[in-house]
Design an enzyme around this catalytic site. Sequence first.
Site, PDB file in Angstrom:
ATOM      1  CG  HIS A 102      -0.240  -0.109   2.532  1.00 13.81           C
ATOM      2  ND1 HIS A 102       0.159  -1.330   3.040  1.00 13.81           N
ATOM      3  CD2 HIS A 102       0.160   0.818   3.428  1.00 13.81           C
ATOM      4  CE1 HIS A 102       0.761  -1.140   4.203  1.00 13.81           C
ATOM      5  NE2 HIS A 102       0.786   0.152   4.464  1.00 13.81           N
ATOM      6  CG  HIS A 104       0.786   5.486   4.226  1.00 19.42           C
ATOM      7  ND1 HIS A 104      -0.096   5.361   5.274  1.00 19.42           N
ATOM      8  CD2 HIS A 104       1.608   4.408   4.302  1.00 19.42           C
ATOM      9  CE1 HIS A 104       0.190   4.250   5.951  1.00 19.42           C
ATOM     10  NE2 HIS A 104       1.220   3.658   5.387  1.00 19.42           N
TER      11      HIS A 104
HETATM   12  P1  5GP Z   1       1.671   0.697   7.407  1.00 21.81           P
HETATM   13  O1  5GP Z   1       1.901   0.909   8.873  1.00 21.81           O
HETATM   14  O2  5GP Z   1       1.670  -0.788   7.076  1.00 21.81           O
HETATM   15  O3  5GP Z   1       2.554   1.512   6.514  1.00 21.81           O
HETATM   16  O4  5GP Z   1       0.233   1.243   7.121  1.00 21.81           O
HETATM   17  C1  5GP Z   1      -0.932   0.508   7.342  1.00 21.81           C
HETATM   18  C2  5GP Z   1      -2.038   1.513   7.498  1.00 21.81           C
HETATM   19  O5  5GP Z   1      -3.258   0.817   7.431  1.00 21.81           O
HETATM   20  C3  5GP Z   1      -2.002   2.244   8.827  1.00 21.81           C
HETATM   21  O6  5GP Z   1      -1.836   3.624   8.613  1.00 21.81           O
HETATM   22  C4  5GP Z   1      -3.323   1.910   9.458  1.00 21.81           C
HETATM   23  O7  5GP Z   1      -3.922   2.996  10.104  1.00 21.81           O
HETATM   24  C5  5GP Z   1      -4.159   1.460   8.283  1.00 21.81           C
HETATM   25  N1  5GP Z   1      -5.180   0.498   8.659  1.00 21.81           N
HETATM   26  C6  5GP Z   1      -5.014  -0.610   9.424  1.00 21.81           C
HETATM   27  N2  5GP Z   1      -6.186  -1.263   9.549  1.00 21.81           N
HETATM   28  C7  5GP Z   1      -7.093  -0.549   8.836  1.00 21.81           C
HETATM   29  C8  5GP Z   1      -8.489  -0.728   8.589  1.00 21.81           C
HETATM   30  O8  5GP Z   1      -9.134  -1.667   9.044  1.00 21.81           O
HETATM   31  N3  5GP Z   1      -9.103   0.221   7.819  1.00 21.81           N
HETATM   32  C9  5GP Z   1      -8.412   1.276   7.289  1.00 21.81           C
HETATM   33  N4  5GP Z   1      -9.115   2.141   6.545  1.00 21.81           N
HETATM   34  N5  5GP Z   1      -7.105   1.471   7.500  1.00 21.81           N
HETATM   35  C10 5GP Z   1      -6.458   0.573   8.272  1.00 21.81           C
END
Ligand code: 5GP
Length: 140
Positions: A102, A104
């Site tokens: 993903h 951001h």
């Molecule tokens: P990472 O930390 O892997 O770069 O980002 C994962 C992102 O996914 C985090 O910013 C977190 O807030 C988001 N996230 C985790 N679970 C969910 C969810 O159930 N729904 C949404 N919309 N975002 C989520």
Amino acid sequence: MRTDKDCIFCKIVAGEIPCYKIFEDELTLAFMDINPANHGHALAIPKEHWEDVYAVPDALLAATAETVKRVAGAVRAVLEPYGVNLVQANGPGAAQSVLHFHVHILPRTKGDDLRLNWGLRPGDTAEIEAISKKIKAALQ
Ligand code: 5GP
Ligand code: ZN
């Protein structure tokens, strides 16, 4: 389609858990982050489950990049942010918490002093829903 039954983003793709969806095409999906680091924080993903930048096929990486660009443009149009960061984490050392590739899309405000590993704090869902509608409308 490649999927992982334990993956939260695959569940979102499948409609098994809700999200504030802002854009969708054949290969990708964009929705609001539920723990926004800043107002208007969005995510773009390939619908298929691939863990990180090393695993994701080039075609899906490219499709996601196109969606990221569209969403970033809409975020800029709606929020008129001071800037927008695109952030993408691979592995625990980079604070990747969801093992589904993903990107951001992170609007910035002047002086927000946001750090790369910003930590997860639940957002106000009414606020997230309201901004999701505006960004979604800008993507039509
Ligand atoms: P990472 O930390 O892997 O770069 O980002 C994962 C992102 O996914 C985090 O910013 C977190 O807030 C988001 N996230 C985790 N679970 C969910 C969810 O159930 N729904 C949404 N919309 N975002 C989520
Ligand atoms: Zn997944």
